[in-house]
Structures are given as structure tokens and as C-alpha cells.
Design an enzyme around this catalytic site. Structure first.
Site, PDB file in Angstrom:
ATOM      1  N   GLU A 187       1.184  -0.572  -5.137  1.00  0.00           N
ATOM      2  CA  GLU A 187       0.245   0.511  -5.406  1.00  0.00           C
ATOM      3  C   GLU A 187       1.088   1.783  -5.494  1.00  0.00           C
ATOM      4  OE1 GLU A 187      -3.421   3.115  -3.584  1.00  0.00           O
ATOM      5  OE2 GLU A 187      -1.818   2.335  -2.335  1.00  0.00           O
ATOM      6  N   ASP A 226       0.820  -1.209   0.000  1.00  0.00           N
ATOM      7  CA  ASP A 226       0.000   0.000   0.000  1.00  0.00           C
ATOM      8  C   ASP A 226       0.853   1.257   0.000  1.00  0.00           C
ATOM      9  OD1 ASP A 226      -2.685   1.317   0.450  1.00  0.00           O
ATOM     10  OD2 ASP A 226      -1.676   1.971   2.280  1.00  0.00           O
TER      11      ASP A 226
END
Length: 734
Positions: free
Chosen positions: A466, A413
């Protein structure tokens, strides 16, 4: 902790009084600030015999039991008891501890040697302990023939550390830990403590403050809002040997990879890990997805963070069950042929005072520079990637999820927030690196080390970034200077294609390039096309609700868009609820609106139609290597029509490794286009419709691309009827 009946042991004669503790040692020991309590407590040879000293707060009396003989110790006050007993060598002994209500025979924790080896300490100091969870934390074990739990924690700035738990009524006085030198690690083996016992570390900072902290390496925790760590060990017997042996047979970028993103607590609210294991694998398999991606399952105190504010990096959230229950869920998914990706959050951590923040009274996991430590977007701390022990904590954590829970991938993330020193910071709020740039060189080195370590240790695992910028080489191997990820979310494709599809069809011709631009850079990285939870929350609306027009047109746009997405180079990811055109934004409190599929709901057929389309898209995707085999090879794609802006039409060919083609055509206008000609390979004599998102089974109008049977080109072009707001797939007739 009682060992045996001690109601009538024989009492020895009077013992010699022990010399009083040095006042400074006594104060530091009782104040929780002593670095070596084993030097003061336990048994030690002295002139005249053996000195025994025990620390047992609230005890009325303490005796040493040797060969059935009770040897009373003398109270020194403050819970200390001692005596010099006439044993020329330290005997095997236990302690008899008398309280107001009972007497207990227990082993003395301070008679045990360190339960952590020199190799472990060396690797910790070097920041290279790739199985750090086996060295730090709470480890049930048999040590020197006695069952108990070894407690270890890294707290280099602490004056002293003690173990507190439900077994001490959360008072740490009884169990001070010893410092293991320059490693900054503190250790104590506690006999009789085992699985299920709750604990924390009571830390005395170098400033003299005392506080309780949860174990950073805890492998199990209490259910929030309670915050204690829990001693645990795994007893799960894995049944996924076949899956694990073959998951790495084909490189992920050359394999089918269709991902269903799930928030476990809300997918079916109220279900535990084991209950989910009975439902989730069956549903995902029926829908044809190859993988699930689980939003963060690591321990987090606030459910509204969806798991993205982690306090317990080594413990699956206990809200749904135990760590072994989570293993059971992964095992069942593997047995159903479904891979498991978990979201991993090494970019930041929350400031909860019982967790990682200022862990030993000083910045430890976060940088010492307060401005650098603060994450400006989320009110959290960033990790200090330049500190070897912190980097080791995170690298080992990535390995932990792959090795201990058999997960098949980590979706990392917020990578962009790690890579840039000026991320969300204005001028004057950040300092450049040593070369004058804005790149965080420590974060780059950490990500490279993490990826290289995971790929080396865990064959078949994929890491996914990401990363929302144009950072060069995210999926390039580390030995070629890249970050070393296997795949990267294509945020540009997601943003551009959603911008396009939300426009009224009459305006789409002005945004045609937003659908074609992704092919300019499609092979610069190994991409995943994500329609994730981030796109269906915070006022962004659900996917079908982004679409223009009436209900029929919104569903048609939704279906056509999904068809375009499955045809486009790159892997696919779809968030739960979007596979059946849920109209409302996702809520972690309610989860997907499954009732839309119920027989009693008037539009259930509409939602079932979209669900059937996704099922068929996945089936076609798996069956046609052209859709996945050459995702990262420019030779696997060819535009047939990329400039038909006035028509809102896109057409392209995908090719498998053996050269077999698949034709995808999307008509994003609400009109039927008759006798629409497209250039196709001359070597294909006839084509047939493989899938049409306008099929009546999916809730469409049932407009076919041509008459039933084979469609034959003439002069290298194929005449088709393009359904309105639809994507069609055609393949050569076998």
C-alpha cells in the site's frame, strides 16, 4: 509441577552450612538485576561436596531429594535455601518444596544447560535468523529428558530479566533468567510449565526500574483487555497440500487475482475462526473471488484500531480463537480453492506500556531519537529499521505468517510512511539521510530484505504494497534496485476514478481525463485496483452512496463502475458489503448489512442484483484470460475510444496471451446511445454480448447492446446500443 508422592522420603543426616552469598550478588539476585543466576543457584562442586542453593520465595522449607533421600537445606532468608551436601559429583536430584498447605517435588530450573544453541545466538547477533520464533519466546520442549518450556527474550539494555506468570502469582522473584552474552538474549528453561500457562517478563532496566512486559515473540495471548502471553504449540494437521504444491505454478501478475477484503471480527459478528471456516469459504467461492484479504489478524488491544495498532506480531488475535483455530480457517479456505492474504503492519506500533514501547527501559524497537521515533499521524512509535535485531524481528515475522499459517500473501500497510523521513513532518522536524535526501535508506533496505527473504523461502507467496506516492520501482525486483514487492495498490486509479464517478453525469465531461490518466502509468508497476475499507469509512460513505442521482441511478453507477474496474488492467480488490451495494458506511461493531438481502426487506432484490453482478463479473473474469493474463504487458490493452468526453463513454480492448480480444465499453451518462460506432479488429467477424451491467437480473433497465445473436461489424466498426450508466463486455463469437 508435582513429580510423585513424597509423603515419606527418608531423611539424610545434617548438612554442612554453605558459605553466605556475597552481599552484592545476593542483592542483585533478589532485586532482579543479576545477569547470571545459574552461577549462584542450582548445584555446584565445592570443597567437601556439592553446594545446593534454591530460591523459593514463600516456602517454609526446601530439601534436595537424591535416590529417595531427603536432604534439608538451610534458610538464608529472602527465600534462599542452601547447604553443602556430601556428594563428590553432582547427583541427579529434585527439590522438595514445603509450603504452608502442601509439599511439592519439582525439578530445579538451575540445573539445566542453556536450551538455546550457539548457532541461534550467532544468527540473532547477525540479524539473520529467518525463523526467529523458533529461538525466542516461549517454546514447550523436552530438555535434558524433562518436559517444560524454554523462555527467551531479547533485552540488551536490561540489568536483569525474570519470568513471572500465573504459576508464580505474577511475582518474578523465583525465576531470574541468565544473560547469554553479547546477543542481548536472556534464557531460562522452566520444567513443568507448558501449554496454556500465562506469563510475562519482569524486566529491571539499567535505570533500576522494574516492570512487566508481554513477550514480543508470544505466539498466543490472552483475550483483551488482559495482556499476558500464553505458552502454546501447534497441533494442527494441514490438509491443503495440493494447494500449497501448486499455488506458485503461475506468477501472480499473470494469474486471475480478484480479492474480497474482510474484517474477520465483523464479517459475521460473533463467529469464531472455526465458525467462520464453515461460512466464509463457501460465500467467497460462491461469489467467485480468487482470494480473501484479511485486515490485520495479529494481536491488538483496541478493536477500534481494526488491527492496525499491533502489540503481538506473532500471535493471531485471540478474540476469535486459538492460533490453531486460525490455521483451521486458512486450511479450509485453501481447500475451497481460495488464497489468503493478510494485512501486515511493520510501519508503526502503539505505545502501550506492557508491550514493545521502551521494552527494556530504553528505546529498543523504536529509534533512540524521540522525534524520529514518533509517528506524527497515529500517536505511535516507528520501528528502528537500522537496527539489525529489529529488522530481523520484522523479516522473520513476515516469514512466520507465510510458513506457520500458510498464508499466500502479505499486504504491507502504510509503506509510504516508512519510505520518507519527512512523512507528515514539517520543515525542521526531520533530518535528511547521509546523501541529503528525504528517503529512509534503512526502511528501503528492510523492505528489500523482507521481500527477498519471503520470495526465497515461500514459493507462491505475493507481497503487496500500500504505497500512495510515485516511488520508483516498488514492484521492481530487488536485484534491479527495486523494493521487490509483487504487486502495488493503485491509489492513483482509486482516487481519480472515485472523483469521476461521484460527479453528476453532466459534469463528468470536465473530468474525463481522470478515468484515462491511469493508462499513462498502468505498466510502471504491477497494480491492484483497490476499493478497500479506507474508502467506505470516516465520512467517505459507502461505494453506492458516493454515486449521484436517485436510488436507481446510484445503483446503476455502482454497477457500471464495478464493470469498468473489472475490465481495467490490474487486479481487483473489493471490501465486504460493497458487493451488494450496502448503503451505510462500514462499522466494525455491526459489520456488513446482511439484512438488506433478506426476503422481508423491500429493496432486497436491488441488493441481490448487485451481488449477482459481482458474482458474474468474477465468473467472466476467471473465464477470460484477456482480463488478467497480460495485466502488466502494454500489448494486452488498446484504447478504442478514450476521448469521448461529451458522451461520457470509454471503450477499450483487452487481449489474452494468444491474442484473443475482449471489448469493454462504459457509458457513464444516463441516456441510451443508439447506433454508437466503435472501431474493432477486422479479423473478428462477429461479436456477442458477454455481460451487461444494465441487465434486468442486476436491477438494470434491460437495454441490450443489439439484437439477439451475433453482432457483425461493417467496415471495421461495430454499431452498438449503449445502455445508460452501464458497462458492457463483448467477445468474439466462437
Amino acid at each position: 509441577m508435582a513429580l510423585r508422592d513424597t509423603s515419606r522420603p527418608e531423611t539424610a543426616g545434617p548438612a554442612a552450612a554453605a558459605a553466605a552469598l556475597d552481599a552484592a550478588d545476593r542483592d542483585r539476585l533478589l532485586g532482579g538485576a543479576h545477569h547470571d543466576p545459574h552461577a549462584l543457584l542450582g548445584a555446584h562442586p565445592v570443597r567437601g561436596g556439592t553446594l545446593f542453593r534454591a530460591l523459593r520465595p514463600h516456602a517454609r522449607a526446601v530439601s534436595v531429594l537424591v535416590d529417595g533421600m531427603r536432604n534439608p537445606l538451610v534458610s538464608e532468608g529472602g527465600g534462599l535455601f542452601s547447604a553443602v551436601l556430601p556428594y563428590p559429583r553432582i547427583p541427579a536430584y529434585t527439590l522438595l518444596v514445603t509450603y504452608d498447605e502442601d509439599e511439592r517435588e519439582v525439578h530445579d530450573p538451575y540445573r539445566f544447560l542453556p536450551a538455546l544453541g550457539e548457532l541461534d545466538l550467532h544468527l540473532i547477533r547477525e540479524g539473520r535468523h529467518e525463523q526467529l520464533w523458533r529461538a525466542l519466546g516461549a517454546e514447550p520442549m523436552v530438555h535434558q529428558g524433562v518436559a517444560g518450556t524454554r523462555f527467551t527474550v531479547w533485552a540488551p539494555n536490561a540489568q536483569g530479566v525474570r519470568v513471572a506468570g500465573d504459576f508464580t502469582y505474577w511475582d518474578g522473584t523465583q525465576y531470574p533468567m541468565r544473560s547469554l552474552g553479547a546477543s542481548g538474549v536472556w534464557e531460562l528453561f522452566l520444567p513443568g510449565i507448558g501449554e496454556g500457562d500465562r506469563y510475562k517478563f519482569e524486566i529491571t532496566s539499567r535505570h533500576g526500574h522494574r516492570f512487566l512486559k508481554a513477550d514480543p515473540m508470544a505466539r498466543c495471548t490472552e483475550v483483551p483487555p488482559d495482556t499476558a502471553s500464553v505458552v502454546t504449540a501447534s497441533h494442527h494437521q494441514w490438509g491443503d497440500g495440493q494447494w500449497m504444491a501448486h499455488r506458485g505454478d503461475t506468477p501472480v501478475h499473470e494469474a486471475p487475482f480478484s480479492v474480497y477484503e474482510v474484517h474477520l471480527p465483523s464479517w459475521r459478528p460473533g463467529l469464531t475462526y472455526r465458525q467462520l471456516a464453515d461460512e466464509l469459504p463457501a460465500y467467497v467461492k460462491e461469489m467467485g473471488f480468487t482470494h480473501v484479504e484479511l485486515m490485520p489478524v495479529a494481536g491488538h488491544p483496541f478493536s477500534g484500531s481494526w488491527g492496525y495498532q499491533v502489540t503481538s506480531y506473532y500471535a493471531p488475535t485471540p478474540r476469535l480463537g486459538s492460533p490453531d483455530d486460525f490455521r483451521y480457517l486458512v486450511d479450509r479456505l485453501h481447500q475451497a480453492g481460495i488464497g489468503v492474504i493478510v494485512d501486515w503492519v511493520p510501519a508503526h506500533f502503539p505505545k502501550d506500556d506492557w508491550a514493545l514501547a521502551r521494552f527494556d527501559g530504553d528505546p529498543l524497537y523504536e529509534p533512540g531519537n524521540a522525534a524520529r521515533a514518533e509517528h506524527p499521524d497515529w500517536g505511535t512509535y516507528e520501528f528502528d529499521y537500522g537496527r539489525t535485531e529489529v529488522r530481523n524481528f520484522l523479516v522473520a515475522n513476515a516469514v512466520y505468517w507465510c510458513e506457520e499459517f500458510h498464508v499466500d500473501g502479505l499486504r504491507v500497510d502504510a509503506v509510504a510512511s516508512m519510505l520518507y523521513l519527512d512523512y507528515s513532518r514539517d520543515s525542521g522536524q526531520w533530518e535528511p539521510n547521509v546523501f541529503g535526501g528525504r528517503e529512509d535508506l534503512d526502511a528501503v533496505a528492510f523492505l528489500q530484505e523482507m521481500n527477498a527473504t519471503v520470495y526465497r523461502r515461500c514459493p507462491g507467496v505475493v507481497t503487496i504494497a500500500e504505497e500512495s506516492t510515485a516511488w520508483d520501482g516498488v514492484t521492481r525486483p530487488t536485484d534491479a534496485g527495486g523494493l521487490g514487492f509483487g504487486l502495488k495498490w493503485n491509489m492513483g486509479w482509486m482516487h481519480d476514478s472515485l472523483q469521476y464517478i461521484q460527479k453528476e453525469p453532466v459534469h463528468r465531461k470536465y473530468h474525463h481525463h481522470e478515468m484515462t490518466f491511469s493508462m499513462v502509468y498502468a505498466y510502471s508497476e504491477n497494480y491492484v485496483l483497490p476499493i478497500s475499507h479506507d474508502e467506505v469509512v470516516h465520512g467517505k460513505r459507502a461505494l453506492v452512496s458516493k454515486m449521484p442521482g436517485d436510488w436507481w441511478q446510484r445503483r446503476a453507477n455502482h454497477r457500471a463502475y464495478l464493470g469498468f474496474m473489472w475490465a481495467h488492467p490490474g487486479k481487483q480488490l473489493l471490501f465486504m458489503g460493497q458487493e451488494f451495494a450496502q448503503g451505510a458506511e462500514w462499522s466494525e461493531a455491526q459489520g456488513p448489512e446482511w439484512w438488506l438481502l433478506d426476503d422481508g426487506y423491500h429493496s432486497a432484490g436491488d441488493h441481490r442484483g448487485v451481488q449477482a453482478l459481482v458474482r458474474d463479473l468474477n465468473a467472466l473474469y476467471r473465464a477470460r484470460p484477456a482480463l488478467w493474463q497480460r495485466d502488466t504487458d502494454p500489448g494486452g490493452f488498446r484504447w478504442v475510444l478514450c476521448d469521448a468526453a461529451e458522451d461520457n463513454v470509454f471503450a477499450f480492448l483487452r487481449f489474452a496471451a494468444d491474442g484473443s480480444p475482449l471489448l469493454a465499453v462504459s457509458n457513464f451518462s444516463p441516456v441510451v446511445r443508439h447506433d454508437y460506432r466503435l472501431g474493432v479488429p477486422r479479423e473478428v467477424p462477429a461479436w456477442q454480448e458477454e455481460l451487461n451491467t444494465d441487465d434486468a437480473r442486476y436491477g438494470g433497465g434491460g437495454v441490450a447492446v443489439g439484437p439477439p445473436g451475433a453482432l457483425k461489424p461493417a467496415d471495421g466498426s461495430l454499431a452498438l446500443t449503449l445502455p445508460p450508466l452501464a458497462t458492457v463486455f463483448l467477445a468474439p463469437v466462437p
